[in-house]
Design an enzyme around this catalytic site. Structure first.
Site, PDB file in Angstrom:
ATOM      1  N   LYS B  24      21.765  40.844  37.052  1.00 31.77           N
ATOM      2  CA  LYS B  24      22.841  41.829  37.109  1.00 31.77           C
ATOM      3  C   LYS B  24      22.478  42.973  38.054  1.00 31.77           C
ATOM      4  CE  LYS B  24      25.127  42.354  33.315  1.00 31.77           C
ATOM      5  NZ  LYS B  24      24.954  42.526  31.856  1.00 31.77           N
ATOM      6  N   ARG B  93      22.723  48.375  29.967  1.00 26.64           N
ATOM      7  CA  ARG B  93      22.917  46.911  29.870  1.00 26.64           C
ATOM      8  C   ARG B  93      21.625  46.162  30.179  1.00 26.64           C
ATOM      9  NH1 ARG B  93      28.500  45.262  30.698  1.00 26.64           N
ATOM     10  NH2 ARG B  93      29.769  47.098  31.150  1.00 26.64           N
ATOM     11  N   GLY B 102      24.873  36.784  26.399  1.00 24.50           N
ATOM     12  CA  GLY B 102      25.098  37.200  25.024  1.00 24.50           C
ATOM     13  C   GLY B 102      23.848  37.281  24.179  1.00 24.50           C
ATOM     14  N   MET B 104      21.063  39.160  24.735  1.00 25.08           N
ATOM     15  CA  MET B 104      20.404  40.468  24.611  1.00 25.08           C
ATOM     16  C   MET B 104      21.438  41.577  24.523  1.00 25.08           C
ATOM     17  SD  MET B 104      17.093  40.022  26.926  1.00 25.08           S
ATOM     18  CE  MET B 104      18.186  39.614  28.237  1.00 25.08           C
ATOM     19  N   ARG B 336      27.768  36.732  40.190  1.00 20.31           N
ATOM     20  CA  ARG B 336      26.749  35.681  40.040  1.00 20.31           C
ATOM     21  C   ARG B 336      27.360  34.370  40.519  1.00 20.31           C
ATOM     22  NH1 ARG B 336      26.860  35.959  33.430  1.00 20.31           N
ATOM     23  NH2 ARG B 336      29.093  35.714  33.241  1.00 20.31           N
ATOM     24  N   HIS B 452      17.480  -5.612  23.825  1.00 15.97           N
ATOM     25  CA  HIS B 452      18.308  -6.527  24.611  1.00 15.97           C
ATOM     26  C   HIS B 452      19.656  -5.894  24.926  1.00 15.97           C
ATOM     27  CE1 HIS B 452      21.126  -9.975  25.069  1.00 15.97           C
ATOM     28  NE2 HIS B 452      20.112 -10.469  25.765  1.00 15.97           N
ATOM     29  N   ARG B 558      15.224 -10.025  38.250  1.00 15.24           N
ATOM     30  CA  ARG B 558      14.484 -10.650  37.136  1.00 15.24           C
ATOM     31  C   ARG B 558      15.021 -12.056  36.949  1.00 15.24           C
ATOM     32  NH1 ARG B 558      16.150  -5.673  35.249  1.00 15.24           N
ATOM     33  NH2 ARG B 558      14.512  -4.192  34.668  1.00 15.24           N
ATOM     34  N   ARG B 614      11.260 -11.543  41.127  1.00 17.26           N
ATOM     35  CA  ARG B 614      10.103 -11.572  40.221  1.00 17.26           C
ATOM     36  C   ARG B 614      10.093 -12.875  39.442  1.00 17.26           C
ATOM     37  NH1 ARG B 614       9.592  -7.241  35.525  1.00 17.26           N
ATOM     38  NH2 ARG B 614      11.111  -8.610  34.562  1.00 17.26           N
ATOM     39  N   SER B 766       4.903  -3.137  43.666  1.00 17.32           N
ATOM     40  CA  SER B 766       6.098  -2.518  43.100  1.00 17.32           C
ATOM     41  C   SER B 766       5.734  -2.005  41.711  1.00 17.32           C
ATOM     42  CB  SER B 766       7.232  -3.542  43.018  1.00 17.32           C
ATOM     43  OG  SER B 766       8.358  -2.937  42.428  1.00 17.32           O
ATOM     44  N   GLY B 768       5.965  -1.011  38.098  1.00 14.46           N
ATOM     45  CA  GLY B 768       6.798  -1.251  36.929  1.00 14.46           C
ATOM     46  C   GLY B 768       6.489  -0.138  35.951  1.00 14.46           C
ATOM     47  N   ASP B 771       6.498  -0.670  31.784  1.00 16.36           N
ATOM     48  CA  ASP B 771       5.288  -1.203  31.169  1.00 16.36           C
ATOM     49  C   ASP B 771       4.093  -0.292  31.428  1.00 16.36           C
ATOM     50  OD1 ASP B 771       6.397  -3.291  29.920  1.00 16.36           O
ATOM     51  OD2 ASP B 771       5.618  -4.858  31.222  1.00 16.36           O
ATOM     52  N   CYS B 834      10.189  -0.184  40.797  1.00 22.14           N
ATOM     53  CA  CYS B 834      11.369  -0.904  40.328  1.00 22.14           C
ATOM     54  C   CYS B 834      11.603  -0.694  38.848  1.00 22.14           C
ATOM     55  CB  CYS B 834      11.256  -2.394  40.636  1.00 22.14           C
ATOM     56  SG  CYS B 834       9.953  -3.221  39.716  1.00 22.14           S
ATOM     57  N   TYR B 854       9.990   2.991  49.029  1.00 20.63           N
ATOM     58  CA  TYR B 854      11.363   2.917  48.520  1.00 20.63           C
ATOM     59  C   TYR B 854      11.365   3.060  47.009  1.00 20.63           C
ATOM     60  CZ  TYR B 854      10.220  -1.722  46.841  1.00 20.63           C
ATOM     61  OH  TYR B 854       9.627  -2.749  46.160  1.00 20.63           O
TER      62      TYR B 854
END
Lengths: 884, 884
Positions: B24, B93, B102, B104, B336, B452, B558, B614, B766, B768, B771, B834, B854
């Protein structure tokens, strides 16, 4: 340009030249150099062999050097190679840097041919001997050098023997041998060869054959099995022939400088009069005790005794000697370190040190931990006629015979009248612990090296074979089928947990105990080692054993095992099935006095030593009954509900089992995760520890409890628990403070990676290498050991089972990181290992090298651990000196 | 000694001083400095606050500086603090560096007392206004500064209102207010206080109260929830009071410089005539549209429009403004950055760049990935009256309404006439995939974020709520009980996978689509990012979507998902139950053409881009039916065996299920372990890949298959498989070579630690991270998410779910190690990620920072990933510049 040196005379070699000259060549040279009588000879180096194998031809200069060496043999013996009057005969023997007994080739009597055989006949006045030597050369040369199948020679021999009605080769006379020699020559020509009459051709071809035998299929297979590198190559020893079969003043034999079985200090030798070395090996005739030699050929006997003494003093070890006596003259043909039993190994090392021949350090380095371990478990005494009825994982070493029993209940009943019970189960659970405690050994159909049965067996020090997948246990029928046989309760079997074999019937075992020499050796080990040795003990009884075996503290007391008694597991189950914190606290309050009493016993027993108590670790469902059994019970109750009360209880039990069920319990809701979400459990345990410590302190005993949190992976877990539990600790101490440490297991990869942060909240680290290995490799040990680990070792993907010996490259790297980071942020931190690997010698060596403070092993492995620790310290000091 | 500077005038501050002056204070200073009209004031720094909180007293010199600041306000306004004729009133203020709306305290009208109130009354000619202002000060000061309970003041107000029959505060006249003021003074004395008549005392106490409010319970709680650091402290703004309630030429209001909902470029403002700021906040009166202001107070309207434009151009962003008009004069009270909807956020960023106010880079940095993501899923449009019937894990974002269906079979039947089906199951298995494909959303009772249902839902891009443990699904009865209600097939629910909530009935959703501005923004992002963006796609259909969404290749296909169709799973099960290698090969040969066809479609679709395939990863038992169901079936068949054939088959099935059963399947017999022990499976897959690649190549399309081995933890695994499979590859290629890469997942801690060795056999890595996170933490995701992970985040042990955003300290450290070691031994190695985290913005930033090539994410997350990658590149370049 002078060529490289490929041929060594004895005076140019010696014991230090094993890599270059092979074991045999180095031994001959050494013996010759210290003045012992060996037949004249030379050695072609392993380097020449390697060169030959690479280029398929002898290296330049090698044959010239060989021939000039041969000349020097001629000079010494006064004989001449190929001379028809006084011919020199030589043996062409392989001799690798590492012993590969019987794997490579040797050709004897090289130098014999149609002419020289006559020279030998007239020189020795023994025509039969000459002809027999010649036909042996023909046979050996044909099969070894030319690759003519042995059978073809054997056929001819058999023909002559059978046509004359002879049963033994010894029955063959001069006539028969002459005919045999002719027949052998025909074998050569029928196979498209002719025997090289020129002794120099014989020699050249024999050398080449010995070189080639390094790469024979059987030699390669042997090296693979025994992990001997392929690149070494073999040396070739060309030694003038000595004949032990030249009459009654000739003989051949072997001797150990001490008793290879007991280690006793006495010459241990046998000989065959009028025989050649190969007759001893063939085992056709029974050798005579060496005492006969003393009377038969006393001078040679004196020579043998003297030589044995000289060699032992020279090599500072018990030696294995081959000797031959030719017409009363004593020759040494070979010397090497003598193989010995585990027991003998220890006694010899200690005796040698006591006799001042070696130092105590050398004595410690002379006994491997595996050797020591082998003396500590009962072993079966096999005759070879035993029937193996099953094989499984060798889960807990030792052997025991007993009657089969299919349930713990029955085992307890039977134990009143029957001492030796073998408990057989599909797999064991917490309910079986009492049954196991009354049994002498265990056999299970399922489970791996960390299955309940395996772990409990090792903790109890009883033999176990687990995961014998081939057997079919039918508990209801009380039968087990094993390789076609169906066994019942009361049938006797022998379980060998050292090999994983199960035998039908009772097989005598040899009981083990730490003998006098063993204790002496260990006291020397204690003076050299840097690592502290603690024990894993889960019950006060195990703590007593640990102390007896020399533990310097408890490295791991698993508190969960304390909840397994009949009464306790009942309370534990009620605690788990509690529906509110209040109810749970009520049951925990029932467990509190029991824990206090456990810990009090622990602390009293381990007076003066630290005791690390690990708070509850396993997932709660491990304390509940098996799901499948509960399901079966439920299905039955649904058909016959009775008054419905049991059905309702079973439904409730099943619903709790289901709610606690996990996909991967090893990575689930256990360890400090439990402790954080159910604060009251750890609070009870910590209260019990402090309360017990105060009680013991009041009796005047000193005690250092170390409170250990399992499964920490993030510093905040430890921080939160430490803050929370230290409040309880201080509350329980009141105005009576006790010293304690607060620390953590390091058993999660993330704990290693972030060990610097974790060390800020920890007084000690203890590596849990079992879980750490599981997570670092991504192997569930229980699954991997049954499913693919053996195959991985077989395929050479892994060198060894990483659960037995720490994987230095992977897991070890994380441990190194944890030690480095941990000490950096908390230099005073105490670091040890409490995984099962803590008792493995290679792992102990590694632990020494990364600077741990102690290892903790099963109470039974403490002697082994001490020895391994001492050896690690001595080796690294040696390396340090060399480096400096 | 001069004291530190604790008080700033506007000209000494500005937008850069947010940390010191709060949001402020910095805004007021900035506005003043660029010539906008703000009420005179000063700001006490956050440093003063910190000092006060530390020492419980104002720092030396602070009050002197405040008073001298006050003097300057007096000079500017011509008023005097405490003057009875022309008194200056100020607001005190709070204003923290980070917005805490709100949380303080603020005290208005400071400077009023029994005397100055009369001055205000006569100055304004409005006695009621003066008295009302005074009683408000009494009330606010009493409760905020002295801690007198608010109720005590409210009671008095209510008394007067009810005794007069008034309903609104506005009904109170001068008389009533005078009585109320007296009553308020009594409240003070009854509470043991007296109101400080001296305005300077008021000021001092008010400042202290604002400082203290930084540490109020609610402020602390707010900071904890919003992760705002505790140490910052608040600034205090002392600003001369401006009154919007001084008649019809006065007003107060708020404005956004653009439409906060759509992003449209138009002033978006509301105001209340003759009102104070707190009336707007209180929401008692309905604000007027800003167009009215244009006619009511045209000059002020012009000032507002001009100020808005100036501020937006100055701040180069859409701004949120508070203003007050006192007797026709326009004042700005606060500025603001304006909060905006996700859609607006994108439009504003793109428009600002198009208008030339910001650069394209700045536009990209203006939109967070979370904001972009929020525009991509359908969201429910809630009224607040919806009934939540269940809550579970928010497993797959988006929302859908439909009719409940309890089985996949029924779902398929119903789908012929019913479009919107919500499939509800205890949990889903491979058998449910077809049912899932005809449904619009899923709800399960069990399972975690990788169950699943969750994984398939995310792959299908359909909303799912999983693991709603509170519901009870009874498939046989076709009912589900949800919070007391029992629902049946056909009942309508709405599943909100973004929040994890399930509602009764159908709730309208807002459909998402990448809008024009979004596409523009992404095209800019593409020009800045360094990371490649690939997609995870398990079916050709997903590959098409990935391509459409801009994927530059497939980072993970997969293959196991390809075995789930009705026919395929039948063959797969036969393959698994095969009793010999030959039988297994027969079934694999049936699968081969299917795999070839899958891969052919993949490669065609992804023409010109790499496709990482894979090889089979999950444990085989995942393809078999559920054990408990099979057990139940068996128990029933045992009672009614019929002709016994089905019983026998079921027994055989159960025995296979048992033999494949594992304690911790995640760490069990899966991934390359399977591939190594059953060579024929991977051989079939590799053959299919090469065969498909050749077929596509023949059509003239270019294609780069990358063959990926899962779960490698030891270089020897990869070495063996590469040797073995490259034989098959070359055999299949024949004379028609295709380019390919051969590489590995890095998903096991040991693979990171030994990445240098592994890289020697690998063309690409890559990560994983799913895991890898499971093993590094030792968490089974399926178990952890239901059991303790949420609690860990709640307790602050973990900052966030490590499965959503990579844990940089632990897992990230291992990744860094793997990149470093991998590149060291194989500098040309391609490295990507991946895991599901590949679509998480923070993770993407991390991946950029450790130098990956990547990231690969769900096809649905590609836009988000692109934006995150661009932002990471821009930030690190910026940091680079600063550092340079």
């Amino acid at each position: 340009m002078t060529s490289k040196k490929y041929v060594y005379s004895y005076s140019e070699g010696g014991r230090q030249s094993v890599d270059l000259l092979g074991g045999k060549g180095a031994g001959l040279a050494e013996m010759s150099n210290i003045g012992l009588n060996v037949p004249p000879g030379i050695t072609i180096t392993t380097e020449a062999c390697r060169d030959y194998l690479k280029n398929s031809k002898f290296p330049d200069g090698m044959m010239d050097q060989t021939l000039s060496g041969l000349k020097s043999i001629e000079r010494t013996t006064g004989k001449k190679f190929g001379d028809r009057k006084n011919p020199l005969l030589v043996s062409v023997r392989s001799g690798a840097p590492v012993s590969m007994p019987g794997m490579m080739d040797t050709i004897l009597n090289v130098g014999l041919n149609g002419e020289t055989v006559e020279g030998i006949a007239s020189l020795t006045g023994n025509r039969r001997f000459a002809l027999d030597s010649y036909r042996r050369l023909l046979q050996m040369f044909g099969s070894v050098v030319l690759g003519i199948p042995k059978d073809r020679f054997e056929e001819k021999l058999e023909e002559i023997k059978s046509s004359n009605g002879f049963r033994s080769d010894l029955d063959l006379g001069v006539e028969h041998l002459s005919r045999l020699i002719e027949a052998y020559h025909r074998v050569y020509s029928d196979s498209g060869f002719s025997f090289p009459e020129d002794p120099h051709d014989q020699l050249t071809m024999a050398i080449e054959a010995v070189f080639r035998s390094w790469n024979s299929d059987r030699a390669k297979a042997y090296r693979e099995i025994n992990r001997i590198p392929d690149h070494m190559g073999t040396a070739v020893n060309i030694v003038s022939m000595i004949f032990g079969n030249m009459g009654n003043d000739s003989a051949t034999g072997v001797a150990f400088t001490r008793d290879a079985n007991t280690g006793e200090k006495r010459l241990f030798a046998e000989y065959l009069p009028n025989a050649q070395g190969e007759d001893v090996v063939a085992g056709i005739r029974t050798p005579k005790h060496i005492e006969s030699l003393r009377t038969e050929i006393p001078d040679a006997y004196e020579d043998l005794v003297k030589s044995a003494e000289i060699l032992e003093n020279h090599y500072k070890d018990m030696m294995d000697i081959e000797f031959t006596i030719e017409k009363g003259k004593f020759y040494l043909l070979q010397v090497r370190k003598g193989k010995r039993s585990a027991r003998a190994s220890i006694r010899i090392a200690v005796d040698l040190a006591k006799e001042g021949k070696i130092s105590r350090k050398e004595a410690v380095m002379m006994v491997t931990p595996e050797t020591l371990r082998a003396t500590l478990y009962p072993i079966v005494k096999l005759t070879g006629n035993e029937k193996i009825v099953a094989e499984g994982l060798a889960a807990s070493p030792g052997a025991a015979s007993g009657r089969l029993c299919f349930s713990s209940q029955r085992a307890i009943e039977l134990s009143k009248k029957e001492k030796a019970i073998i408990l057989i189960r599909p797999e064991t659970t917490a309910d079986d612990v009492r049954g196991m405690s009354v049994s002498v050994g265990f056999l299970t159909q399922k489970g791996g090296m960390t299955s309940h049965a395996a772990v409990v067996a090792r903790a109890m020090g009883k033999p176990a074979v687990v995961g014998a997948e081939e057997i079919r246990v039918d508990v209801n029928a009380g039968t087990v089928s094993m390789r076609g046989e169906v066994l019942h309760e009361g049938d006797t079997v022998t379980v060998d947990g050292t090999t994983g074999r199960v035998y039908r019937g009772s097989i005598p075992t040899e009981e083990a105990s730490m003998q006098g020499e063993g204790e002496v050796l260990l006291s020397w080990a204690d003076s050299f080692r840097k690592l502290g040795i603690r024990a894993n003990a889960n019950t006060p009884a195990e703590a007593i054993l640990a102390r007896k075996n020399g533990a310097e503290g408890i490295g791991l007391a698993r508190t969960e095992r304390m909840f397994l008694g009949d009464e306790r597991i009942r309370i534990m189950r009620s605690m788990i099935m509690s529906e509110s914190t209040e109810e749970r606290k009520r049951y925990l309050n029932q467990l509190l006095p029991m824990q206090v009493s456990d810990f009090t016993e622990f602390f009293s027993t381990m007076e003066g030593f630290p005791v690390i108590i690990r708070l509850l670790d396993p997932p709660l469902h491990e304390f509940l009954p098996d799901k499948e059994e509960t399901l079966r019970k439920l299905f039955n109750l649904q058909k016959n509900p009775g008054d419905g009360r049991e059905l309702k209880e079973t439904e409730r039990l099943l619903s709790v089992i289901r709610s606690l069920e996990e996909f991967n319990p090893m990575l689930g809701f256990r360890g400090c995760r439990l402790g954080i979400l159910y604060p009251e459990i750890y609070e009870m345990q910590v209260r019990a520890i402090i309360s017990a410590a105060k009680a013991v302190k009041r009796t005047g005993k000193s005690i250092l409890p170390e409170i250990m949190i399992p499964l920490v992976g993030h510093e905040n877990e430890l921080k939160l628990l430490r803050e929370r539990l230290e409040k309880v600790i201080h509350d329980e101490m009141g105005s009576d403070p006790v010293e304690y440490k607060f620390g953590t297991m390091i058993e999660i990869p993330r704990a290693c990676v972030t060990a610097d942060s974790i060390a800020r909240h920890s007084d000690f680290f203890s590596f849990g290498t079992n879980d750490l290995t599981q997570m670092t490799f991504g192997y569930s040990r229980d699954d991997a050991e049954g499913k693919f680990l053996a195959k991985y070792v077989e395929l050479g993907i892994l060198k060894m089972d990483p659960f037995e010996t720490v994987d230095e490259t992977g897991v070890g790297e994380l441990m190194r990181m944890a030690v480095r980071k941990g000490k950096k942020s908390n230099p005073g931190i105490e670091i040890g290992i409490c995984g099962e690997q803590g008792g493995d010698p290679e792992t102990i060596t590694f632990c020494h090298s990364i600077g741990l403070d102690y290892v903790s092993s099963s109470p039974y492995r403490i002697p082994v651990a001490k020895l391994a620790a001492a050896r690690a310290a001595i080796s690294s000091r040696k390396r340090g000196q060399t480096a400096g």
